[in-house]
Design a protein around this motif. Sequence first.
Motif, PDB file in Angstrom:
ATOM      1  N   SER A   1       0.767  -1.252   0.000  1.00 58.58           N
ATOM      2  CA  SER A   1       0.000   0.000   0.000  1.00 58.58           C
ATOM      3  C   SER A   1       0.796   1.300   0.000  1.00 58.58           C
ATOM      4  O   SER A   1       0.201   2.370   0.066  1.00 58.58           O
ATOM      5  CB  SER A   1      -0.933   0.031   1.216  1.00 58.58           C
TER       6      SER A   1
ATOM      7  N   LEU B   1      -2.396  -2.851  -3.486  1.00 61.99           N
ATOM      8  CA  LEU B   1      -3.767  -2.622  -3.050  1.00 61.99           C
ATOM      9  C   LEU B   1      -4.351  -1.361  -3.670  1.00 61.99           C
ATOM     10  O   LEU B   1      -5.502  -1.352  -4.117  1.00 61.99           O
ATOM     11  CB  LEU B   1      -3.826  -2.534  -1.516  1.00 61.99           C
TER      12      LEU B   1
ATOM     13  N   LEU C   1      -7.361  -1.970  -6.229  1.00 60.82           N
ATOM     14  CA  LEU C   1      -8.673  -1.800  -5.606  1.00 60.82           C
ATOM     15  C   LEU C   1      -9.180  -0.362  -5.564  1.00 60.82           C
ATOM     16  O   LEU C   1     -10.374  -0.133  -5.365  1.00 60.82           O
ATOM     17  CB  LEU C   1      -8.641  -2.369  -4.180  1.00 60.82           C
TER      18      LEU C   1
ATOM     19  N   ILE D   1      -7.204   3.098   0.768  1.00 60.48           N
ATOM     20  CA  ILE D   1      -6.810   1.849   1.417  1.00 60.48           C
ATOM     21  C   ILE D   1      -5.348   1.947   1.838  1.00 60.48           C
ATOM     22  O   ILE D   1      -4.549   2.630   1.181  1.00 60.48           O
ATOM     23  CB  ILE D   1      -7.027   0.637   0.473  1.00 60.48           C
TER      24      ILE D   1
ATOM     25  N   SER E   1      -2.058  -0.184   4.356  1.00 60.34           N
ATOM     26  CA  SER E   1      -1.621  -1.282   5.213  1.00 60.34           C
ATOM     27  C   SER E   1      -0.396  -0.810   5.968  1.00 60.34           C
ATOM     28  O   SER E   1       0.361   0.032   5.488  1.00 60.34           O
ATOM     29  CB  SER E   1      -1.311  -2.542   4.395  1.00 60.34           C
TER      30      SER E   1
ATOM     31  N   VAL F   1      -4.617  -3.999   7.481  1.00 62.38           N
ATOM     32  CA  VAL F   1      -5.121  -3.426   6.232  1.00 62.38           C
ATOM     33  C   VAL F   1      -6.439  -2.736   6.559  1.00 62.38           C
ATOM     34  O   VAL F   1      -7.306  -3.329   7.204  1.00 62.38           O
ATOM     35  CB  VAL F   1      -5.342  -4.493   5.142  1.00 62.38           C
TER      36      VAL F   1
ATOM     37  N   GLU G   1     -13.694  -7.239   1.278  1.00 61.10           N
ATOM     38  CA  GLU G   1     -12.694  -8.064   1.950  1.00 61.10           C
ATOM     39  C   GLU G   1     -12.179  -9.156   1.017  1.00 61.10           C
ATOM     40  O   GLU G   1     -10.973  -9.438   0.970  1.00 61.10           O
ATOM     41  CB  GLU G   1     -13.281  -8.694   3.212  1.00 61.10           C
TER      42      GLU G   1
ATOM     43  N   GLU H   1     -11.943  -9.064  -2.148  1.00 56.09           N
ATOM     44  CA  GLU H   1     -11.035  -8.455  -3.122  1.00 56.09           C
ATOM     45  C   GLU H   1      -9.664  -8.195  -2.513  1.00 56.09           C
ATOM     46  O   GLU H   1      -8.626  -8.387  -3.164  1.00 56.09           O
ATOM     47  CB  GLU H   1     -11.640  -7.140  -3.646  1.00 56.09           C
ATOM     48  N   VAL H   2      -9.637  -7.755  -1.266  1.00 51.32           N
ATOM     49  CA  VAL H   2      -8.368  -7.560  -0.567  1.00 51.32           C
ATOM     50  C   VAL H   2      -7.630  -8.893  -0.455  1.00 51.32           C
ATOM     51  O   VAL H   2      -6.429  -8.997  -0.743  1.00 51.32           O
ATOM     52  CB  VAL H   2      -8.590  -6.961   0.846  1.00 51.32           C
ATOM     53  N   ASP H   3      -8.354  -9.909  -0.034  1.00 46.32           N
ATOM     54  CA  ASP H   3      -7.743 -11.239   0.132  1.00 46.32           C
ATOM     55  C   ASP H   3      -7.150 -11.757  -1.172  1.00 46.32           C
ATOM     56  O   ASP H   3      -6.098 -12.408  -1.168  1.00 46.32           O
ATOM     57  CB  ASP H   3      -8.781 -12.228   0.658  1.00 46.32           C
TER      58      ASP H   3
END
Length: 411
Positions: A268, A275, A279, A289, A291, A304, A318, A320-322
């Motif tokens: 990030s 990220l 995203l 976003i 981290s 995050v 979530e 999508e983050v994963d």
Amino acid sequence: MIRFEEFTLANGLRVIVHEDDTVQLAVLNILYDVGSRDEEPNKTGFAHLFEHLMFGGSANIPSYDEPLQLVGGENNAFTSTDITNYYLTVPAANIETGFWLESDRMLSLSFDPQVLEVQRKVVIEEFKQRYLNQPYGDVWLKLRPLAYEKHPYHWATIGKEISHIENATMDDVKHFFFRHYVPSNATLVVAGNVKVDQVKRLAEKWFGSIPSGNKPARKLPLEPAQLKKRVQTVEAKVPANALYKTWHMGGRFDTDYYASDFLSDVLSRGHSSRLYQTLVQEKEIFNSISSFVMGSIDPGLLVVSGRVKDGIDLKDAEAEVDEVLQQVVKDGITSQELEKVKNQAEASLKLGEVEVLNRAMNLAFASLSGDADLVNQEAARMEKISLDDVQRVAKSILKEENSSVMYYQSI
């Protein structure tokens, strides 16, 4: 390279001296090895309360700020989960004023009931304004106890709840002070236009006669390995839905800390980070976003967090983050990404050494590792981190059963 010498007084006060005759000021930094992790579960917020009380008058000096201002000095302090740090800067010729002030409040506070009441109100008001009455202000009041079940990182530095400060008695305050604010539990760093012999003389003169006290034996409960994902949903009047997800990781002096830090930077740091690029820019799922790693001395958290665009379900966000994270776990990062974050970290390290005050603080904190020279080893340790190290750490940390997630719903 930060050059320094160190010595210890008979009462256990550790003293570090960093000479720099290119500046006209001197810095006096005292780090007390006490933070919110050292509080009792039913008496939290005391470390932060003491950050305030220490400016309310000491045994022989009713006002801390006035004498310092008269000699052109400035001061401040901060508290964390691990430490309480006090610092001042003065024209180098007036450094003895700093020794006089700091030694007197290490000797004893005034323990004036009126001071306690004033600072109690200040802290309570801060609790309300910053944590209860501000959008997303209570995130860490809720997220910490979700991520930690046993370790005292379970509560925020401000404390678990206002009532702990409301109910603090003078006996509680005295017990906390004489347990933690003792020479054997402190590190004094003097930096700037000073000489080692001068500091030795002043340290002995002003601090040498203070009783050493007994350095508290720290026996904190260990946080057990997390074996199951934890989930919490919070509803509040906030501008947008937000996602907060944490994973347990090593502490600040852990061998893998730098690899974990680089992992969070690749994810990030900057608009080209994974990220943000995926995203925020490409899929437009998040408005923002980030981290980061907590940097706590005991095992901490990789976090995050992000504000989600209207109409996006938090569980979908979530997922999508994963997906982005698991790509790093599966394929690792590129050499270009690692080189970029290493360069950024090196630049930050050098920038942090420009100001003599920052050098003093860094020496004080590094001393908690048992070796103050850690400040001069960081660049080399960072440079040693490999692509395999980052991927190995990602595989170790970014497991679903090691995560805690909070869905912060806007109502």
